[in-house]
Design a protein around this motif. Structure first.
Motif, PDB file in Angstrom:
ATOM      1  N   ASP A  97      -6.489   1.752  -4.394  1.00  0.00           N
ATOM      2  CA  ASP A  97      -5.734   1.309  -5.573  1.00  0.00           C
ATOM      3  C   ASP A  97      -5.243  -0.133  -5.431  1.00  0.00           C
ATOM      4  N   ASN A 124       3.283   7.305   3.842  1.00  0.00           N
ATOM      5  CA  ASN A 124       3.664   8.675   3.466  1.00  0.00           C
ATOM      6  C   ASN A 124       3.982   9.499   4.709  1.00  0.00           C
ATOM      7  N   GLN A 150      -4.534   4.971  -1.548  1.00  0.00           N
ATOM      8  CA  GLN A 150      -3.599   3.874  -1.812  1.00  0.00           C
ATOM      9  C   GLN A 150      -4.233   2.512  -1.543  1.00  0.00           C
ATOM     10  N   LYS A 180      -4.629  10.254   1.634  1.00  0.00           N
ATOM     11  CA  LYS A 180      -3.692   9.578   0.745  1.00  0.00           C
ATOM     12  C   LYS A 180      -3.680   8.072   1.001  1.00  0.00           C
ATOM     13  N   VAL A 231       0.837  -1.203   0.000  1.00  0.00           N
ATOM     14  CA  VAL A 231       0.000   0.000   0.000  1.00  0.00           C
ATOM     15  C   VAL A 231       0.866   1.244   0.000  1.00  0.00           C
TER      16      VAL A 231
END
Length: 425
Positions: A292, A274, A289, A285, A271
């Protein structure tokens, strides 16, 4: 004064050795001593020690990479590969129950049952070569593995085609015909994870001459089979082949439960984190991720389901009894407590009165495992690297294994391989 100066020079010289030189010296020296002591003849013992010393001398005296690689390959060939080939040959000459681990025999027989259309989790192994295998555990008269198949299905699924093709052609089969090529492939792929020539050689030595892995490869334990798929998966993940990496990690997890403990660290790396993103944006964010990554996680679930569900639905009771209850000693003919960790200590101190007694090892695994999982995941969030995935997996597996019902020396050898990759990759 001259003696002190010589000592200081000697210490400085040894301290300047590369990590691969240290490993080669310690491992070849250790194997040389062990082999020399195992021989009854004085000349054979002296020959082994001379060969070990000459090899160490060459390795330390010649720093050319090709020479050192040749010595490493020769050592792995002599100490790991040759005994494995010898075990295959001697077993073929004698009896299928000889010169092999009972787990190897069982996987072969399970593959034959599967090819015959029988459920390897619902059948017993009383009429197979396993029944003739030498079993000796205190308070246990009959090998409980004769009534249970503890391994998850992928190893049996993978082996079945080889058994079906090779057995009719040459008249016999040995599971090490699979394990040995995977051992070589694991060495090649693992060393490619290293960042320097020195670390490549060190990794080859740490895995290829691991004293808690190599002897068990020779007798056919399946640790190398799991390590191969994990190494391939992480190698593909680092190379950017994310979907294929997920498929490989699913293969590992569908082979043995010990692979499951890499999943938190694998998913965290997959994943991504950050730490430099502002707090307000970090959560958003992360959600993006995870979103996705959902297709890849779906692939993992699909592969696991395709491998495990057929056997689970075939006979749910037999499957759960074999792969979950039996290794924990919670069923009829349960495996006795056998551990070089907490279980063995508890037996020795009398905290557990018998190796066949039931004991809540799972409570201790959760109690000690969860804090370790949290700590290692926290470290990885700050330093999300492939190396940290290996280290987190190794440390968590060690703690959980330490408090498990069964924790053998080969399990520790597997963990040492994970640590070596984490430290040298």
């Amino acid at each position: 004064m001259q003696m002190v100066t010589s000592l200081v020079v000697g210490v400085r010289r040894w301290s300047s050795l590369s990590i691969d030189a240290w490993l080669f010296t310690l491992l070849i020296g250790g194997y040389g001593i062990a082999l020399a002591l195992s021989f009854r003849g004085v000349y054979a013992s002296l020959l082994v020690m001379v060969l070990a010393l000459v090899s160490i001398g060459l390795y330390l005296g010649v720093e050319r990479p090709t020479v050192r690689l040749t010595l490493v390959c020769a050592a792995i060939g002599a100490i790991a590969i040759a005994p494995t080939l010898l075990g295959i040959y001697l077993r073929h000459l004698t009896d299928p129950s000889q010169y092999a681990h009972d787990g190897l025999i069982q996987v072969e027989e399970a593959a034959k049952l599967l090819l015959a259309g029988k459920n390897p989790y619902a059948e017993n192994y009383l009429n197979t070569p396993m029944a003739r295998w030498h079993f000796a555990e205190p308070n246990v008269a009959v090998n409980p593995a004769l009534y249970h198949l503890a391994y998850l299905p992928f190893l049996v699924d993978f082996s079945a085609p080889f058994v079906g093709i090779i057995q009719p052609v040459i008249g016999w089969f040995d599971e090490r015909m699979i394990f040995l090529p995977l051992f070589v492939a694991t060495l090649i792929l693992a060393t490619r994870l290293a960042t320097s020539r020195e670390n490549e050689l060190a990794l080859a030595l740490a895995i290829g001459l691991n004293p808690l892995l190599v002897p068990f490869l020779a007798e056919g334990r399946n640790d190398i089979f799991i390590l191969f798929w994990v190494v391939v998966s992480v190698f593909l993940l680092r190379s950017g082949h994310r979907v294929w990496s997920v498929v490989m990690i699913a293969f590992a997890c569908a082979t043995k439960e010990t692979a499951w403990l890499i999943l938190p660290f694998y998913a965290l790396y997959f994943v991504g984190t950050n730490p430099d993103v502002a707090d307000k944006r970090r959560r958003q964010k992360l959600v993006e991720q995870v979103h996705d990554a959902l297709p890849a996680f779906a692939v993992f679930a699909a592969v696991m389901s395709a491998i495990i569900l057929p056997f689970l639905l075939w006979n749910p009771r037999a499957f759960v009894d074999d792969v979950l209850l039996y290794p924990a000693g919670l069923t009829e003919h349960g495996y006795p407590i056998k551990s070089i960790g907490f279980g063995g200590l508890a037996l020795a101190l009398g905290w557990i009165h018998s190796n066949t007694a039931q004991f809540p090892f799972g409570v201790f695994q959760v109690l000690f495992g969860l804090p370790v999982l949290g700590a290692m995941a926290s470290v990885q969030q700050k330093r999300n690297t492939i190396a940290q995935v290996w280290l987190g997996y190794a440390v968590l597996l060690f703690v959980v294994g330490l408090f498990s019902h069964v924790f053998n020396d080969n399990h520790l050898g597997y963990i040492i391989c994970l640590l070596a990759i984490g430290l040298l990759a």
